[in-house]
Enzyme design. Structure first.
Site: not given
Ligand SMILES: Cc1cc2nc3c(=O)[nH]c(=O)nc-3n(C[C@H](O)[C@H](O)[C@H](O)COP(=O)(O)OP(=O)(O)OC[C@H]3O[C@@H](n4cnc5c(N)ncnc54)[C@H](O)[C@@H]3O)c2cc1C
Length: 394
Positions: A135, A137, A169, A252, A381
């Site tokens: 959890g 975003s 997800s 990650e 980016e």
């Protein structure tokens, strides 16, 4: 930092031990494939959610293998973990149920959690019983993660969490959520963040599906409405969430899944361009696939460098950003090569027309997953910014 095992030193695996473990994982993946336990998939580390498969791997000690023994691990090197993850990705096996907990939540709890928290969660993760979703975003906080607005308010004995997370997800299939929340309002947005573990069965947690472009449900929106979280479920130090999560993001981003999501397709392309297999041998196609195989070799070396840094106790933030940036470009190039080499349309699994053309099925899966490659875990980016900052600060 990392909890030390009270009686054991971390085992430094020899090349022979690593080769032996690789052979064991490869053999098991082959055996289960032959027995029809799974169908190889592209992006299976994110989309192949199979808790039984996860528990079988756990029985063999292949989840949490780097963690101390008293916490359910085997206190092996990150190189040993890399051997396991590489082989499972190579096989396209369904490993999503434990991937996030094994890769980053377990290490985060090990680095920052209290002994009680470690004891409560790590053995359960290593046994394949506790599963985590991520959890981080929110609708206005993706690339700019420090802008999270989910609020944690102090109450007697713990916290009340309220807010909204998005793109989570497997939230609908996880026992727990890692939640980054704002525990204090300050002028500086990187301050006042705290990491929590939330039991998904808690009152006030609701999960609704977000269906992706292929019509599949793996994303979710999570809403927290005054969810009570015990003080014991704080990871690390209140207010230090930003520096803690930065280290977690290296875990990650720095794994071989950033390179090998499309490996089953690449393997099919290698087969398709073998002179003996090709109906009309095509030198240009073989060269293109050969170039990809050479690039893969270079990227694998980078994965090994990242694992070595972790074995040295470092969170390789910049190296992981470089690996993910280059790895996701590679994964997309595998798909482009697939389009050209196979010279037939991608097929969708479950459409009833995918039997007998595994390569076209794998291409279909990869094409549908591809838009997410350079977005999830930090967009390209953002990674370039991290890399550039790392270079200019040297
Ligand atoms: C397959 C998949 C799985 C995911 N799973 C999870 C999950 O389990 N848990 C979770 O918390 N999140 C998850 N996410 C969300 C993911 O981490 C975010 O989508 C990602 O961080 C980008 O955030 P955003 O979507 O808000 O895009 P934005 O931040 O709005 O970015 C939009 C565009 O603007 C660009 N941009 C933004 N800021 C800058 C800047 N400063 N400089 C240059 N360009 C910029 C970005 O690069 C991007 O191209 C998942 C995403 C995908 C695709």
């Amino acid at each position: 930092m990392m909890a030390e095992d009270p009686v054991q030193e971390r085992h430094r695996d020899t090349p022979e031990e690593l080769a032996e473990r690789r052979a064991a994982v490869r053999a098991l993946a082959r055996e289960w494939l032959d027995a029809g336990r799974y169908r190889p998939g592209c992006d299976a580390w994110l989309r192949g959610h199979d808790p039984d498969f996860t528990r079988e791997l756990a029985k063999r000690g292949w989840i949490g293998i780097t963690w101390p023994r008293h916490l359910g691990g085997a206190y092996r090197s990150h190189a040993a973990r890399l051997v396991i993850t590489e082989e499972l990705l190579r096989a396209g096996a369904p490993v999503a149920a434990h991937w996030i907990a094994d890769r980053q939540i377990g290490p985060a709890i090990l680095s920052y959690g209290t002994p009680k928290l470690q004891q409560e969660f790590l053995p359960g993760i290593a046994a394949g019983e506790l599963t985590f979703c991520l959890g981080m975003s929110e609708p206005e906080a993706g690339s700019d993660l420090a802008a999270v607005r989910t609020a944690a308010t102090r109450v007697p004995g713990g916290w009340r969490i309220s807010g909204r997370k998005i793109w989570t997800s497997h939230a609908h299939e996880s026992s727990h959520a890692y939640v980054l929340a704002r525990s204090e309002r300050t002028e500086r947005k990187h301050e006042g963040l705290t990491e929590f573990i939330v039991d998904m069965r808690s009152d006030g947690v609701s999960v609704s599906p977000i269906v992706d472009l292929a019509g599949r449900h793996h994303f979710n929106e999570m809403v927290f409405d005054e969810v009570f979280v015990d003080d014991d479920r704080v990871i690390g130090t209140v207010g230090e969430g930003w520096s803690q999560v930065t280290a977690q993001l290296a875990y990650e981003r720095g794994g071989p899944e950033r390179v090998l999501s499309t490996y089953p397709l690449l393997a099919a392309l290698v087969e398709a361009t073998r002179p003996a297999a090709a109906k009309r041998p095509d030198g240009a196609a073989a060269r293109e696939v050969g170039t990809l195989v050479a690039r893969l070799a270079a990227l694998r070396r980078m994965c090994w460098e990242v694992a070595r840094a972790m074995d040295e106790g470092r969170a390789p933030v910049r190296e992981a950003a470089v690996l993910k940036y280059l790895g996701t470009q590679f994964e997309r190039d595998v798909i482009e090569a697939g389009r050209q080499v196979l010279d037939r349309p991608p097929r969708l699994a479950g459409g009833g027309d995918d039997e007998g053309d595994e390569a076209a099925r794998l291409l279909g899966e990869a094409v549908l997953a591809a838009p997410g490659f350079s977005i999830r875990g930090g967009t390209s980016e953002i990674l370039l910014t991290i890399i550039a900052r790392g270079e200019t600060r040297r």
